[in-house]
Design a protein around this motif. Structure first.
Motif, PDB file in Angstrom:
ATOM      1  N   LEU A 118      -3.195   2.580   6.624  1.00  0.00           N
ATOM      2  CA  LEU A 118      -4.519   2.021   6.360  1.00  0.00           C
ATOM      3  C   LEU A 118      -4.963   2.449   4.974  1.00  0.00           C
ATOM      4  CD1 LEU A 118      -6.279   2.652   9.804  1.00  0.00           C
ATOM      5  CD2 LEU A 118      -5.274   0.520   8.948  1.00  0.00           C
ATOM      6  N   ASP A 119      -5.166   1.479   4.113  1.00  0.00           N
ATOM      7  CA  ASP A 119      -5.530   1.746   2.726  1.00  0.00           C
ATOM      8  C   ASP A 119      -7.058   1.718   2.595  1.00  0.00           C
ATOM      9  OD1 ASP A 119      -5.775   2.001   0.039  1.00  0.00           O
ATOM     10  OD2 ASP A 119      -4.446   0.325  -0.487  1.00  0.00           O
ATOM     11  N   TYR A 120      -7.665   2.908   2.581  1.00  0.00           N
ATOM     12  CA  TYR A 120      -9.122   2.997   2.502  1.00  0.00           C
ATOM     13  C   TYR A 120      -9.652   2.623   1.113  1.00  0.00           C
ATOM     14  CZ  TYR A 120      -9.342   5.111   7.113  1.00  0.00           C
ATOM     15  OH  TYR A 120      -9.252   5.323   8.476  1.00  0.00           O
ATOM     16  N   ARG A 121      -8.767   2.476   0.170  1.00  0.00           N
ATOM     17  CA  ARG A 121      -9.195   2.042  -1.161  1.00  0.00           C
ATOM     18  C   ARG A 121      -9.688   0.597  -1.136  1.00  0.00           C
ATOM     19  NH1 ARG A 121      -3.740   3.260  -4.258  1.00  0.00           N
ATOM     20  NH2 ARG A 121      -3.066   2.100  -2.397  1.00  0.00           N
TER      21      ARG A 121
ATOM     22  N   GLY B 227     -15.945  -2.862   4.533  1.00  0.00           N
ATOM     23  CA  GLY B 227     -15.878  -1.507   5.071  1.00  0.00           C
ATOM     24  C   GLY B 227     -14.676  -1.222   5.930  1.00  0.00           C
ATOM     25  N   GLN B 228     -13.847  -2.230   6.179  1.00  0.00           N
ATOM     26  CA  GLN B 228     -12.662  -2.044   6.999  1.00  0.00           C
ATOM     27  C   GLN B 228     -11.433  -1.888   6.110  1.00  0.00           C
ATOM     28  OE1 GLN B 228     -12.646  -1.632  10.307  1.00  0.00           O
ATOM     29  NE2 GLN B 228     -14.898  -1.760  10.182  1.00  0.00           N
ATOM     30  N   PRO B 229     -10.694  -0.786   6.271  1.00  0.00           N
ATOM     31  CA  PRO B 229      -9.484  -0.616   5.452  1.00  0.00           C
ATOM     32  C   PRO B 229      -8.425  -1.652   5.820  1.00  0.00           C
ATOM     33  CG  PRO B 229      -9.562   1.048   7.158  1.00  0.00           C
ATOM     34  CD  PRO B 229     -10.885   0.322   7.214  1.00  0.00           C
ATOM     35  N   ARG B 230      -7.641  -2.020   4.853  1.00  0.00           N
ATOM     36  CA  ARG B 230      -6.588  -3.010   5.062  1.00  0.00           C
ATOM     37  C   ARG B 230      -5.262  -2.279   5.320  1.00  0.00           C
ATOM     38  NH1 ARG B 230      -6.017  -6.808   0.158  1.00  0.00           N
ATOM     39  NH2 ARG B 230      -8.054  -7.470   0.982  1.00  0.00           N
ATOM     40  N   ARG B 231      -4.492  -2.822   6.239  1.00  0.00           N
ATOM     41  CA  ARG B 231      -3.179  -2.229   6.521  1.00  0.00           C
ATOM     42  C   ARG B 231      -2.173  -2.700   5.477  1.00  0.00           C
ATOM     43  NH1 ARG B 231      -0.989   0.661  10.410  1.00  0.00           N
ATOM     44  NH2 ARG B 231       1.260   0.564  10.798  1.00  0.00           N
ATOM     45  N   GLN B 232      -1.498  -1.725   4.878  1.00  0.00           N
ATOM     46  CA  GLN B 232      -0.555  -2.024   3.808  1.00  0.00           C
ATOM     47  C   GLN B 232       0.824  -1.484   4.157  1.00  0.00           C
ATOM     48  OE1 GLN B 232      -1.573  -3.858   1.379  1.00  0.00           O
ATOM     49  NE2 GLN B 232      -3.381  -3.091   0.320  1.00  0.00           N
ATOM     50  N   ASP B 233       1.854  -2.144   3.657  1.00  0.00           N
ATOM     51  CA  ASP B 233       3.209  -1.606   3.736  1.00  0.00           C
ATOM     52  C   ASP B 233       3.415  -0.604   2.612  1.00  0.00           C
ATOM     53  OD1 ASP B 233       3.845  -3.182   5.923  1.00  0.00           O
ATOM     54  OD2 ASP B 233       4.590  -4.829   4.672  1.00  0.00           O
ATOM     55  N   PHE B 234       4.283   0.347   2.854  1.00  0.00           N
ATOM     56  CA  PHE B 234       4.600   1.308   1.813  1.00  0.00           C
ATOM     57  C   PHE B 234       5.409   0.644   0.704  1.00  0.00           C
ATOM     58  CE2 PHE B 234       3.934   4.174   5.440  1.00  0.00           C
ATOM     59  CZ  PHE B 234       3.107   5.126   4.860  1.00  0.00           C
ATOM     60  N   ASP B 235       5.165   1.053  -0.518  1.00  0.00           N
ATOM     61  CA  ASP B 235       5.952   0.564  -1.650  1.00  0.00           C
ATOM     62  C   ASP B 235       7.309   1.257  -1.676  1.00  0.00           C
ATOM     63  OD1 ASP B 235       3.904  -1.097  -2.514  1.00  0.00           O
ATOM     64  OD2 ASP B 235       3.020   0.465  -3.791  1.00  0.00           O
ATOM     65  N   SER B 236       8.288   0.591  -2.212  1.00  0.00           N
ATOM     66  CA  SER B 236       9.607   1.201  -2.394  1.00  0.00           C
ATOM     67  C   SER B 236       9.635   1.958  -3.716  1.00  0.00           C
ATOM     68  CB  SER B 236      10.701   0.137  -2.380  1.00  0.00           C
ATOM     69  OG  SER B 236      10.510  -0.794  -3.436  1.00  0.00           O
ATOM     70  N   ALA B 237      10.548   2.902  -3.813  1.00  0.00           N
ATOM     71  CA  ALA B 237      10.674   3.712  -5.030  1.00  0.00           C
ATOM     72  C   ALA B 237      12.148   4.021  -5.266  1.00  0.00           C
ATOM     73  CB  ALA B 237       9.876   5.009  -4.899  1.00  0.00           C
ATOM     74  N   PRO B 238      12.557   4.153  -6.521  1.00  0.00           N
ATOM     75  CA  PRO B 238      13.962   4.450  -6.818  1.00  0.00           C
ATOM     76  C   PRO B 238      14.297   5.905  -6.528  1.00  0.00           C
ATOM     77  CG  PRO B 238      12.688   4.390  -8.840  1.00  0.00           C
ATOM     78  CD  PRO B 238      11.755   3.946  -7.749  1.00  0.00           C
ATOM     79  N   LEU B 239      15.566   6.176  -6.374  1.00  0.00           N
ATOM     80  CA  LEU B 239      16.044   7.545  -6.206  1.00  0.00           C
ATOM     81  C   LEU B 239      15.973   8.281  -7.548  1.00  0.00           C
ATOM     82  CD1 LEU B 239      19.172   6.960  -3.924  1.00  0.00           C
ATOM     83  CD2 LEU B 239      16.880   7.684  -3.248  1.00  0.00           C
ATOM     84  N   PRO B 240      15.934   9.617  -7.526  1.00  0.00           N
ATOM     85  CA  PRO B 240      15.818  10.390  -8.769  1.00  0.00           C
ATOM     86  C   PRO B 240      17.166  10.522  -9.490  1.00  0.00           C
ATOM     87  CG  PRO B 240      15.865  11.879  -6.905  1.00  0.00           C
ATOM     88  CD  PRO B 240      15.850  10.483  -6.330  1.00  0.00           C
ATOM     89  N   ILE B 241      17.625   9.421 -10.058  1.00  0.00           N
ATOM     90  CA  ILE B 241      18.921   9.417 -10.750  1.00  0.00           C
ATOM     91  C   ILE B 241      18.887  10.385 -11.930  1.00  0.00           C
ATOM     92  CG2 ILE B 241      20.616   7.976 -11.929  1.00  0.00           C
ATOM     93  CD1 ILE B 241      19.283   5.572 -10.550  1.00  0.00           C
ATOM     94  N   THR B 242      19.955  11.163 -12.064  1.00  0.00           N
ATOM     95  CA  THR B 242      20.043  12.140 -13.155  1.00  0.00           C
ATOM     96  C   THR B 242      21.439  12.119 -13.749  1.00  0.00           C
ATOM     97  OG1 THR B 242      18.430  13.574 -12.036  1.00  0.00           O
ATOM     98  CG2 THR B 242      19.729  14.553 -13.807  1.00  0.00           C
ATOM     99  N   PHE B 243      21.513  12.097 -15.070  1.00  0.00           N
ATOM    100  CA  PHE B 243      22.783  12.216 -15.781  1.00  0.00           C
ATOM    101  C   PHE B 243      22.863  13.607 -16.386  1.00  0.00           C
ATOM    102  CE2 PHE B 243      24.989  12.017 -19.924  1.00  0.00           C
ATOM    103  CZ  PHE B 243      26.268  11.778 -19.460  1.00  0.00           C
TER     104      PHE B 243
END
Length: 342
Positions: A203-206, A213-229
């Motif tokens: 529930l995204d209270y933002r 006044g009612q929070p909207r239900r949101q899906d989580f965003d995807s994020a990349p893995l912490p690639i390191t060279f």
């Protein structure tokens, strides 16, 4: 041989030229960036070229290609906020032609967390759990008596309360023994894989101010893995510097460059002195880090049996700057490992 080395070098560096953009705070599975091998931590994390034992599953899987004995390694790491990271690694060398296999399991865990809300800041009486787990399978083989190549696949899972995120990450690395004195080169790409995200939604209270006044239900965003060279070098102190340390004293120098996809470039340097092949002292420094600074460590080797089996105990202290908990000795950022070669 030189042709194969050049091809693999291009394969290792090319992905980082595409993905190596600084994006601070935008990657997932941050626990994958925690250094684990205690000997290397004591040398300022400059161990991508020096790992040739079970700790190679954490530093550079190519190092497993040099293994000649089976090995089991247990590691415990203290983190700030009463967070602990426990790992076990197993190395099984088959033969020079068939290579070596490695298995490692790591669990990041902490005490249950108290649920707090704006109306009940002292807690609601509910508790939630948080943990991370990684299970990795490695393979490495000597391409020649100077060159090894290794890969690793790792199942990763992160749990926070009722939310779960999982995925698969990959490492690929090489180590090359040059013909210049005792200089060894190491390179690795770590944590390469598809973007991940938590299951379900929240529930995204933002959005409450725009939805009556009612929070909207949101899906989580995807994020990349912490690639390191990472690329680094290690050399025998006596042959590289040209000093005579005597028969009972040996030393190693190490340096390393890191390019994380979500942060600025970093440098690591370290030194190790070993007395009579039994006791080692180590020190190092992490340059251009937000919190990490100096490192110190020691190791004790206990050979036994006619087969020259080896029991090794390693300790490292890694300064974490303002994140260090000084309330008690055991809350300090200690790292311990116990390994058995047989």
């Amino acid at each position: 041989m030189k042709k194969h080395f050049a091809h693999i070098l291009v394969l290792l560096i090319l992905p980082m030229t595409v993905l190596g953009i600084e994006r601070v705070g935008t990657t997932s599975f941050q626990f994958l960036k925690i250094p684990v091998g205690v000997r290397g931590i004591g040398m300022g994390n400059a161990f991508v070229a020096g790992a040739v034992d079970a700790s190679a599953v954490y530093w550079n899987p190519a190092g497993l290609g040099w293994a000649s004995k089976k090995e089991v390694m247990l590691t415990h790491i203290n983190m700030p906020a009463d967070i602990n990271y426990d790992n076990v690694a197993l190395v099984l060398p088959i033969s020079t032609s068939l290579g070596s296999f490695g298995l490692n399991i790591g669990v990041l865990h902490m005490d249950d967390l108290i649920v707090r809300t704006p109306s009940r800041p002292e807690g609601t009486g509910e508790l939630i759990t948080a943990s991370d787990i990684a299970v990795g399978l490695s393979y490495s083989r000597q391409v020649s008596n100077r060159f090894t190549f290794g890969v690793q696949a790792r199942y990763i899972r992160e749990e926070l309360a009722n939310f779960v995120s999982s995925g698969v990450s990959f490492d690929a690395g090489l180590q090359y023994q040059t013909d210049f004195r005792s200089l060894r080169l190491g390179m690795v790409i770590q944590n390469f894989g598809a973007d991940t995200k938590f299951d379900g939604g929240f529930l995204d209270y933002r959005t409450a101010s725009t939805t009556g006044g009612q929070p909207r239900r949101q899906d989580f965003d995807s994020a990349p893995l912490p690639i390191t060279f990472k690329t680094g070098v290690m050399a025998d102190l006596e042959s590289m510097v040209g000093v005579d340390l005597g028969e009972s004293l040996k030393g190693n120098l190490a340096a390393q460059f890191e390019h994380p996809a979500d942060n600025k470039e970093r440098l690591n340097g370290g030194l190790e002195l070993t007395f009579s092949e039994r006791f080692s002292l180590r020190g190092g420094y992490n340059y251009n880090y937000d919190t990490d600074g100096f490192t110190l460590g020691f190791g004790v080797n206990v050979p036994f049996s006619a087969e020259k089996n080896l029991l090794r105990v390693d300790y490292a202290y890694a300064d974490l700057g303002n994140l260090t908990d000084t309330s008690s000795f055991m809350n300090q950022p200690h790292r311990f490992s116990l390994s058995f070669q047989f």
